[in-house]
Design a protein around this motif. Structure first.
Motif, PDB file in Angstrom:
ATOM      1  N   TYR A  65       0.792  -1.228   0.000  1.00  0.00           N
ATOM      2  CA  TYR A  65       0.000   0.000   0.000  1.00  0.00           C
ATOM      3  C   TYR A  65       0.823   1.276   0.000  1.00  0.00           C
ATOM      4  O   TYR A  65       0.283   2.362   0.190  1.00  0.00           O
ATOM      5  N   ASN A  90       2.676   5.927   3.062  1.00  0.00           N
ATOM      6  CA  ASN A  90       1.237   6.063   2.872  1.00  0.00           C
ATOM      7  C   ASN A  90       0.627   6.710   4.120  1.00  0.00           C
ATOM      8  O   ASN A  90       0.764   6.188   5.221  1.00  0.00           O
ATOM      9  N   HIS A  92      -2.417   6.848   5.170  1.00  0.00           N
ATOM     10  CA  HIS A  92      -3.696   6.270   5.582  1.00  0.00           C
ATOM     11  C   HIS A  92      -3.455   5.163   6.615  1.00  0.00           C
ATOM     12  O   HIS A  92      -2.735   4.206   6.343  1.00  0.00           O
ATOM     13  N   PRO A  94      -4.890   2.044   8.141  1.00  0.00           N
ATOM     14  CA  PRO A  94      -5.966   1.125   7.745  1.00  0.00           C
ATOM     15  C   PRO A  94      -6.672   0.510   8.951  1.00  0.00           C
ATOM     16  O   PRO A  94      -6.124   0.450  10.052  1.00  0.00           O
ATOM     17  N   ASP A  98      -6.937   1.849  12.797  1.00  0.00           N
ATOM     18  CA  ASP A  98      -7.479   3.197  12.887  1.00  0.00           C
ATOM     19  C   ASP A  98      -8.374   3.383  14.109  1.00  0.00           C
ATOM     20  O   ASP A  98      -8.942   4.438  14.318  1.00  0.00           O
ATOM     21  N   LYS A 141       2.986   6.950   7.897  1.00  0.00           N
ATOM     22  CA  LYS A 141       2.441   6.430   9.147  1.00  0.00           C
ATOM     23  C   LYS A 141       3.383   5.393   9.726  1.00  0.00           C
ATOM     24  O   LYS A 141       4.297   4.914   9.062  1.00  0.00           O
TER      25      LYS A 141
END
Length: 158
Positions: A65, A90, A92, A94, A98, A141
């Protein structure tokens, strides 16, 4: 070039390593080989099997990712505990990383049986004693997890 850099704190007897991993499908294997050497060197053989599984899943997630290199971070927390972290580009975080696990927010069910993927991070949450994720201001992240015995009366916050 891949590098490993150890550091040791005299006061706490903890240790830390960081391994730069190329964006390459062989990165999980490179991470596992390094992990085994580090754990053997620090007397943490009791967490090797679980640590290899969790490291593979976190590094694989970073490879799948993200489009850039990742960093594997290993830290001895003392008392036979290990923290594994993987940082990638990345931004985000996941699911299920989260959200925090707990009595009111259990780990959600993994993907349907017929699904082709999406189980790796759920395995991490299932087998780790603690886990979490954090964003970095300029992007990217860190997903992390912890393994090993907890000292009596000590709760680990995720």
């Amino acid at each position: 070039m891949v590098t490993v850099s150890p550091s040791k704190s005299e006061a706490s007897a903890s240790w830390a390593y960081a391994l730069q991993l190329p964006h390459d499908p062989r990165a999980p294997r490179i991470a596992r080989v390094t992990l085994r050497a580090v754990l053997a060197g620090h007397g943490l053989a009791h967490v090797t099997d679980a640590a290899e599984l969790l490291t593979s899943e976190l590094v694989t997630n970073a490879y799948r990712y993200s489009t850039a290199a990742a960093t594997l971070r290993l830290r001895g927390l003392g008392d036979g505990r290990l923290r594994i972290g993987v940082r990638d580009a990345n931004p985000h975080i996941p699911p299920p990383f989260d959200r925090r696990p707990g009595p009111l927010r259990p780990i959600p069910a993994p993907v349907p049986v017929e699904g082709d993927g999406g189980r790796g991070l759920f395995l991490v949450c299932h087998y780790a004693d603690a886990w979490g994720g954090c964003l970095f201001g300029r992007g990217g992240k860190l997903l992390w997890c912890e393994l090993g015995p907890r000292p009596a009366g000590h709760a680990v916050a995720a």
